[in-house]
Design a protein around this motif. Structure first.
Motif, PDB file in Angstrom:
ATOM      1  N   GLY A   1      -3.619  -0.729  -4.680  1.00  0.00           N
ATOM      2  CA  GLY A   1      -2.417  -0.497  -3.887  1.00  0.00           C
ATOM      3  C   GLY A   1      -2.132   0.957  -3.601  1.00  0.00           C
ATOM      4  N   ILE A   2      -3.089   1.847  -3.907  1.00  0.00           N
ATOM      5  CA  ILE A   2      -2.924   3.282  -3.645  1.00  0.00           C
ATOM      6  C   ILE A   2      -4.003   3.736  -2.665  1.00  0.00           C
ATOM      7  CG2 ILE A   2      -3.209   5.589  -4.641  1.00  0.00           C
ATOM      8  CD1 ILE A   2      -0.546   4.454  -5.253  1.00  0.00           C
ATOM      9  N   ALA A   3      -3.595   4.494  -1.657  1.00  0.00           N
ATOM     10  CA  ALA A   3      -4.540   5.085  -0.719  1.00  0.00           C
ATOM     11  C   ALA A   3      -4.283   6.584  -0.664  1.00  0.00           C
ATOM     12  CB  ALA A   3      -4.383   4.472   0.667  1.00  0.00           C
ATOM     13  N   VAL A   4      -5.315   7.375  -0.889  1.00  0.00           N
ATOM     14  CA  VAL A   4      -5.177   8.831  -0.781  1.00  0.00           C
ATOM     15  C   VAL A   4      -5.265   9.191   0.699  1.00  0.00           C
ATOM     16  CG1 VAL A   4      -6.143  11.074  -1.392  1.00  0.00           C
ATOM     17  CG2 VAL A   4      -6.127   9.216  -3.076  1.00  0.00           C
ATOM     18  N   ALA A   5      -4.157   9.656   1.243  1.00  0.00           N
ATOM     19  CA  ALA A   5      -4.076   9.906   2.687  1.00  0.00           C
ATOM     20  C   ALA A   5      -4.527  11.305   3.063  1.00  0.00           C
ATOM     21  CB  ALA A   5      -2.643   9.680   3.174  1.00  0.00           C
ATOM     22  N   SER A   6      -4.328  12.274   2.145  1.00  0.00           N
ATOM     23  CA  SER A   6      -4.664  13.661   2.501  1.00  0.00           C
ATOM     24  C   SER A   6      -4.784  14.514   1.247  1.00  0.00           C
ATOM     25  CB  SER A   6      -3.594  14.234   3.426  1.00  0.00           C
ATOM     26  OG  SER A   6      -3.877  15.579   3.774  1.00  0.00           O
ATOM     27  N   LEU A   7      -5.685  15.505   1.308  1.00  0.00           N
ATOM     28  CA  LEU A   7      -5.823  16.523   0.264  1.00  0.00           C
ATOM     29  C   LEU A   7      -5.509  17.868   0.910  1.00  0.00           C
ATOM     30  CD1 LEU A   7      -9.237  15.418  -1.344  1.00  0.00           C
ATOM     31  CD2 LEU A   7      -6.944  14.696  -1.993  1.00  0.00           C
ATOM     32  N   GLN A   8      -4.532  18.601   0.357  1.00  0.00           N
ATOM     33  CA  GLN A   8      -4.140  19.879   0.946  1.00  0.00           C
ATOM     34  C   GLN A   8      -4.168  20.976  -0.109  1.00  0.00           C
ATOM     35  OE1 GLN A   8      -3.759  20.368   4.105  1.00  0.00           O
ATOM     36  NE2 GLN A   8      -3.819  18.209   4.761  1.00  0.00           N
ATOM     37  N   ALA A   9      -4.542  22.196   0.333  1.00  0.00           N
ATOM     38  CA  ALA A   9      -4.738  23.304  -0.595  1.00  0.00           C
ATOM     39  C   ALA A   9      -3.466  24.080  -0.889  1.00  0.00           C
ATOM     40  CB  ALA A   9      -5.796  24.264  -0.045  1.00  0.00           C
ATOM     41  N   ASN A  10      -2.431  23.921  -0.077  1.00  0.00           N
ATOM     42  CA  ASN A  10      -1.171  24.619  -0.357  1.00  0.00           C
ATOM     43  C   ASN A  10      -0.013  23.894   0.310  1.00  0.00           C
ATOM     44  OD1 ASN A  10      -0.647  25.801   2.404  1.00  0.00           O
ATOM     45  ND2 ASN A  10      -2.616  26.801   1.949  1.00  0.00           N
ATOM     46  N   GLY A  11       1.193  24.300  -0.067  1.00  0.00           N
ATOM     47  CA  GLY A  11       2.386  23.614   0.413  1.00  0.00           C
ATOM     48  C   GLY A  11       2.606  23.732   1.900  1.00  0.00           C
ATOM     49  N   SER A  12       2.275  24.881   2.469  1.00  0.00           N
ATOM     50  CA  SER A  12       2.473  25.066   3.914  1.00  0.00           C
ATOM     51  C   SER A  12       1.628  24.082   4.712  1.00  0.00           C
ATOM     52  CB  SER A  12       2.121  26.507   4.310  1.00  0.00           C
ATOM     53  OG  SER A  12       3.003  27.421   3.704  1.00  0.00           O
ATOM     54  N   LYS A  13       0.363  23.962   4.316  1.00  0.00           N
ATOM     55  CA  LYS A  13      -0.519  23.017   5.009  1.00  0.00           C
ATOM     56  C   LYS A  13      -0.064  21.577   4.774  1.00  0.00           C
ATOM     57  CE  LYS A  13      -4.722  25.834   5.100  1.00  0.00           C
ATOM     58  NZ  LYS A  13      -6.156  25.937   4.675  1.00  0.00           N
ATOM     59  N   ALA A  14       0.441  21.312   3.576  1.00  0.00           N
ATOM     60  CA  ALA A  14       0.902  19.956   3.268  1.00  0.00           C
ATOM     61  C   ALA A  14       2.077  19.568   4.158  1.00  0.00           C
ATOM     62  CB  ALA A  14       1.307  19.863   1.794  1.00  0.00           C
TER      63      ALA A  14
ATOM     64  N   MET B   1       0.839  -1.189   0.000  1.00  0.00           N
ATOM     65  CA  MET B   1       0.000   0.000   0.000  1.00  0.00           C
ATOM     66  C   MET B   1       0.877   1.243   0.000  1.00  0.00           C
ATOM     67  SD  MET B   1      -3.115   1.146   0.080  1.00  0.00           S
ATOM     68  CE  MET B   1      -4.160  -0.142   0.750  1.00  0.00           C
ATOM     69  N   HIS B   2       0.661   2.114  -0.995  1.00  0.00           N
ATOM     70  CA  HIS B   2       1.369   3.390  -1.054  1.00  0.00           C
ATOM     71  C   HIS B   2       0.382   4.503  -0.723  1.00  0.00           C
ATOM     72  CE1 HIS B   2       5.167   2.020  -3.021  1.00  0.00           C
ATOM     73  NE2 HIS B   2       4.377   1.015  -3.353  1.00  0.00           N
ATOM     74  N   ARG B   3       0.727   5.318   0.257  1.00  0.00           N
ATOM     75  CA  ARG B   3      -0.133   6.418   0.681  1.00  0.00           C
ATOM     76  C   ARG B   3       0.323   7.708   0.012  1.00  0.00           C
ATOM     77  NH1 ARG B   3      -0.296   2.482   4.204  1.00  0.00           N
ATOM     78  NH2 ARG B   3      -2.236   2.133   5.343  1.00  0.00           N
ATOM     79  N   ILE B   4      -0.638   8.473  -0.478  1.00  0.00           N
ATOM     80  CA  ILE B   4      -0.319   9.637  -1.295  1.00  0.00           C
ATOM     81  C   ILE B   4      -0.992  10.892  -0.757  1.00  0.00           C
ATOM     82  CG2 ILE B   4      -2.203   9.187  -2.923  1.00  0.00           C
ATOM     83  CD1 ILE B   4      -0.274  10.116  -5.161  1.00  0.00           C
ATOM     84  N   ILE B   5      -0.265  12.005  -0.757  1.00  0.00           N
ATOM     85  CA  ILE B   5      -0.837  13.302  -0.401  1.00  0.00           C
ATOM     86  C   ILE B   5      -0.948  14.124  -1.679  1.00  0.00           C
ATOM     87  CG2 ILE B   5       1.483  14.111   0.279  1.00  0.00           C
ATOM     88  CD1 ILE B   5       0.110  16.137   2.102  1.00  0.00           C
ATOM     89  N   ILE B   6      -2.097  14.742  -1.900  1.00  0.00           N
ATOM     90  CA  ILE B   6      -2.356  15.545  -3.096  1.00  0.00           C
ATOM     91  C   ILE B   6      -2.390  17.011  -2.684  1.00  0.00           C
ATOM     92  CG2 ILE B   6      -4.002  16.029  -4.949  1.00  0.00           C
ATOM     93  CD1 ILE B   6      -5.005  13.114  -4.590  1.00  0.00           C
ATOM     94  N   VAL B   7      -1.560  17.823  -3.339  1.00  0.00           N
ATOM     95  CA  VAL B   7      -1.455  19.241  -3.003  1.00  0.00           C
ATOM     96  C   VAL B   7      -1.788  20.077  -4.235  1.00  0.00           C
ATOM     97  CG1 VAL B   7      -0.029  21.005  -1.907  1.00  0.00           C
ATOM     98  CG2 VAL B   7       0.462  18.578  -1.483  1.00  0.00           C
ATOM     99  N   ASP B   8      -2.890  20.831  -4.171  1.00  0.00           N
ATOM    100  CA  ASP B   8      -3.296  21.695  -5.281  1.00  0.00           C
ATOM    101  C   ASP B   8      -4.242  22.747  -4.724  1.00  0.00           C
ATOM    102  OD1 ASP B   8      -4.728  22.689  -7.739  1.00  0.00           O
ATOM    103  OD2 ASP B   8      -3.415  21.192  -8.665  1.00  0.00           O
ATOM    104  N   ASP B   9      -4.090  24.000  -5.170  1.00  0.00           N
ATOM    105  CA  ASP B   9      -4.933  25.069  -4.628  1.00  0.00           C
ATOM    106  C   ASP B   9      -6.337  25.073  -5.229  1.00  0.00           C
ATOM    107  OD1 ASP B   9      -3.783  25.763  -7.069  1.00  0.00           O
ATOM    108  OD2 ASP B   9      -3.912  27.905  -6.669  1.00  0.00           O
ATOM    109  N   GLU B  10      -6.592  24.236  -6.229  1.00  0.00           N
ATOM    110  CA  GLU B  10      -7.928  24.132  -6.806  1.00  0.00           C
ATOM    111  C   GLU B  10      -8.626  22.882  -6.270  1.00  0.00           C
ATOM    112  OE1 GLU B  10      -8.350  24.954 -11.055  1.00  0.00           O
ATOM    113  OE2 GLU B  10      -6.190  25.416 -11.087  1.00  0.00           O
TER     114      GLU B  10
END
Length: 369
Positions: free
Chosen positions: A26-39, A1-10
């Motif tokens: 084998g992919i799990a989306v662990a977090s959605l973040q709106a900007n790099g600082s929050k990520a 399992m690979h956990r992925i964080i998605i960072v995009d302001d839209e």
């Protein structure tokens, strides 16, 4: 399992990418973040394997995120999202170590390809590091390998649980906090064992399977440590049990397999109260693996098998003794006579005394029922 964080302001892009990645095995989306600082703030307290980031965002752009991830979370791999007019950013991101980039509008197949490439890179690097550690440390831990071979070849299954625990503790010392390496290190160990056993005439391979159910999509740093330890234990435990079983077959030893051992315990203790954990301890395996293995081998759950045994014993007592229904219930493990009668009726379509009246004088043996 690979956990992925998605960072995009839209937000629309974040959600769309998340949905498309949910299609990948084998992919799990662990977090959605709106900007790099929050990520980066999220990553300080949580675990991820892959960072999928836009290159143009307020506060912190994708290049800055990649640099920060490289410095603070070196086990992660980055993938970049960019537009055609941002291609120079995408090229710079590749120079910083990003494994691939995906252009907007995002094509699902290209997105999948990029993320799969990131997974492959992670796997390759971790396998390489696990093999390096094993080669470096093994000369100082040869007794551990010898102990594994001794336990398997002598079919001394009682030593297996403690051996798994001791091995995991040593692996944790080797990785020095890099718990994401425990999976690959455990498999490298299993492959080494398989090679050594082959020299002894025992040829067996182990398919590591999946870690589904052992951890959530989003893991805190502490939960991640527990998750990777559980994954490693599963590999060590299942492979050792497989090796032990093949060793039994090789030596033609008439020893109980795990499922036979559980059956034997139930046959001897059906009238007593016991838990799945007690059964697992007796069979020297984890509770979850024992339950799964029992269902695979017998086609029924452990408790269903226990009820079968109790009902068989109840039938025998009904047809061969003068005991009353509640006395029989007590003897087969039911303190509540009403509950016993209800279970018996569900199982046989009639209550205990109706069953006795119908079959007690029958010339057919009770075993046939």
């Amino acid at each position: 399992m690979h956990r992925i964080i998605i960072v995009d302001d839209e937000e629309l892009i974040r959600e769309s990418v998340s949905i498309q990645l949910s299609e990948l095995e084998g992919i799990a989306v662990a977090s959605l973040q709106a900007n790099g600082s929050k990520a980066l703030e999220w990553l300080e307290g949580h675990y991820a394997d892959i960072c999928l980031t836009d290159v143009r965002m307020p506060l912190m752009d994708g290049l800055q995120i990649i640099e920060a991830v490289n410095a603070r979370f070196p086990w992660m791999t980055c993938v970049v999202i960019s537009s055609y007019d941002e291609f120079q950013y995408a090229r710079k991101s590749m120079m910083l170590g990003a494994v691939d980039y995906v252009l907007k509008p995002i094509d699902r197949d290209l997105l999948h390809e990029a993320v799969n490439k990131a997974c492959a890179k992670n796997n390759h690097l971790r396998q390489h590091e696990a093999n390096r550690l094993l080669l470096q440390k093994l000369p100082f831990h040869k007794p551990l390998l010898d102990k594994w071979l001794e336990v398997i070849l002598s079919v001394y299954s009682h030593a297996q649980p403690l051996l798994v625990v001791d091995t995991l503790a040593i692996f944790e010392e080797w990785v020095k906090g890099g718990h994401q390496l425990l999976n690959e290190l455990s498999m490298a160990w299993v492959r080494l064992l398989a090679e050594e056993l082959k020299k002894q005439g025992l040829q067996v391979s182990y398919n590591e399977g999946e870690d589904a159910g052992l951890g959530d999509a989003s893991l805190s740093c502490e939960e991640a440590r527990r998750y990777f330890r559980l994954c490693a234990v599963r590999r060590l435990e299942q492979s050792s049990l497989l090796f032990l079983e093949h060793a039994r077959q090789l030596k033609n030893l008439r020893m109980e397999g795990p499922v036979d051992k559980v059956k034997g315990f139930i046959e001897s203790h059906y009238a007593e109260s016991f838990s799945l954990q007690e059964l697992a301890d007796y069979a020297a395996m984890s509770r979850s693996y024992m339950a799964k293995l029992f269902k695979e081998k017998t086609g029924q759950t452990i408790w269903s098998y226990c009820v079968n045994v109790r009902m068989r014993k109840a039938r025998e007592l009904l047809l061969t003794t003068t005991l009353k229904s509640y006395e029989i219930g007590l003897q087969v493990g039911y303190e509540n006579s009403i509950h016993f009668s209800r279970i018996f009726k569900q199982y046989h379509g009639m209550n205990p005394m109706e069953y006795k009246e119908k079959f007690a004088s029958s010339p057919v043996g009770w075993q046939d029922f």
